[in-house]
Design an enzyme around this catalytic site. Structure first.
Site, PDB file in Angstrom:
ATOM      1  N   CYS A   1       0.811  -1.221   0.000  1.00  0.00           N
ATOM      2  CA  CYS A   1       0.000   0.000   0.000  1.00  0.00           C
ATOM      3  C   CYS A   1       0.853   1.284   0.000  1.00  0.00           C
ATOM      4  CB  CYS A   1      -0.967  -0.041   1.168  1.00  0.00           C
ATOM      5  SG  CYS A   1      -2.398   1.007   0.873  1.00  0.00           S
TER       6      CYS A   1
ATOM      7  N   HIS B   1      -3.589  -5.744   2.500  1.00  0.00           N
ATOM      8  CA  HIS B   1      -3.288  -5.910   3.923  1.00  0.00           C
ATOM      9  C   HIS B   1      -3.898  -7.236   4.386  1.00  0.00           C
ATOM     10  CE1 HIS B   1      -2.143  -1.692   4.095  1.00  0.00           C
ATOM     11  NE2 HIS B   1      -3.306  -1.351   3.555  1.00  0.00           N
TER      12      HIS B   1
HETATM   13  N1  GLN Z   1      -2.106   6.862   2.459  1.00  0.00           N
HETATM   14  C1  GLN Z   1      -2.189   6.014   1.262  1.00  0.00           C
HETATM   15  C2  GLN Z   1      -3.620   6.018   0.662  1.00  0.00           C
HETATM   16  O1  GLN Z   1      -4.557   6.401   1.333  1.00  0.00           O
HETATM   17  C3  GLN Z   1      -1.826   4.597   1.620  1.00  0.00           C
HETATM   18  C4  GLN Z   1      -2.836   3.940   2.549  1.00  0.00           C
HETATM   19  C5  GLN Z   1      -2.324   2.621   3.119  1.00  0.00           C
HETATM   20  O2  GLN Z   1      -1.125   2.417   3.239  1.00  0.00           O
HETATM   21  N2  GLN Z   1      -3.273   1.722   3.495  1.00  0.00           N
HETATM   22  O3  GLN Z   1      -3.773   5.563  -0.477  1.00  0.00           O
END
Ligand code: GLN
Length: 251
Positions: A105, A201
């Site tokens: 992510c 995740h």
């Molecule tokens: N901040 C980034 C987004 O909102 C990554 C989010 C995350 O790592 N789950 O896309």
């Protein structure tokens, strides 16, 4: 458990150095679990894991065999970007040399070319993956099922970023259920050499043993210069959990 009944542990098949990058700033969605999963699986396969955490302000270890990074908020990504830029050359050299890497992510986005946040802040990436990400008002949240080279892979996504692949960039998987990179082109993640980026995740590795062991195989064969010799691991519970998500969402 391994080892003989007299409690004498068999000699390790070799040491594998696993580096988790920014565990304080970029692991707020439980992705440190990927590192814990690989630590356990390396041990169960008969190897000796050496776990190292990289924090901002330090030089990234050039002797890493496996690099893991997790997800975080836009603010966390902004906090690590200077250190990531400082260590970008070492990371690019490690990637070009075939080091296995899994970036989830937020770190996936920063291993690309650019992440432009919903507020318009431009966070430069280190360009190991040819992807570009634009933040959106509508977040992409929910369970995911992918079709990948490692079979069905399941996980959970939570991101505002919509990621587009460069023309020659290979995806990690095809979306069977969920949004993936952008909710439009049915791709998820990206793979270049032994570097994997994904939005999944979960943490993603415990539920997907075949993918976890593929990363271990890449790391072992590069680190030790000999074939990966897997041990016997009972993944029945993980397999049941994954199949349940596949049947529920993509059956
Ligand atoms: N901040 C980034 C987004 O909102 C990554 C989010 C995350 O790592 N789950 O896309």
């Amino acid at each position: 458990m391994s080892g003989d009944p007299n409690g004498i542990q068999p000699r390790s098949k070799g040491q594998i150095k696993v580096v988790h990058i920014y565990p304080r700033e970029m692991s707020i969605y439980g992705d440190l679990g990927n590192t814990r999963c690989l630590e356990s699986r390396l041990r169960w396969h008969g190897y000796e894991p050496l776990i190292h955490q990289h924090h901002p302000g330090n030089d990234f270890p050039k002797d890493a065999h496996l690099v893991l990074g997790g997800g975080g908020q836009d603010s966390g990504q902004a906090r690590v970007q200077d250190d990531l830029a400082h260590n970008s050359e070492v990371l690019r050299e490690l990637a070009a040399d075939g080091t296995a890497m899994l970036m989830i992510c937020g770190m996936y986005q920063l291993f690309g070319n650019t992440f432009i946040t919903i507020e318009g802040e431009r966070l430069p990436g280190i360009g190991i993956l040819d992807v570009t990400t634009q933040g959106n008002a509508k977040r992409m949240i929910g369970p995911v099922v992918l079709d990948t080279d490692y079979g069905d892979v399941v996980g959970y996504e939570n991101h505002s970023g919509s990621t587009e692949l460069g023309s020659g960039q290979r995806p990690f998987g095809r979306v069977k259920s969920g949004m993936g990179n952008n909710g439009t082109d049915k791709t998820e993640g990206a793979v270049t050499g032994s570097v994997f980026g994904s939005y999944l995740h979960g943490p993603v590795l415990p539920a997907n043993p075949a993918f976890a062991d593929a990363l271990i195989k890449l790391a072992v064969e590069r680190a030790l210069g000999e074939p990966f010799l897997p041990g016997q691991i009972d993944d029945e519970i993980a397999d049941q959990a994954r199949l349940r998500q596949v049947r529920r969402l993509a059956g």
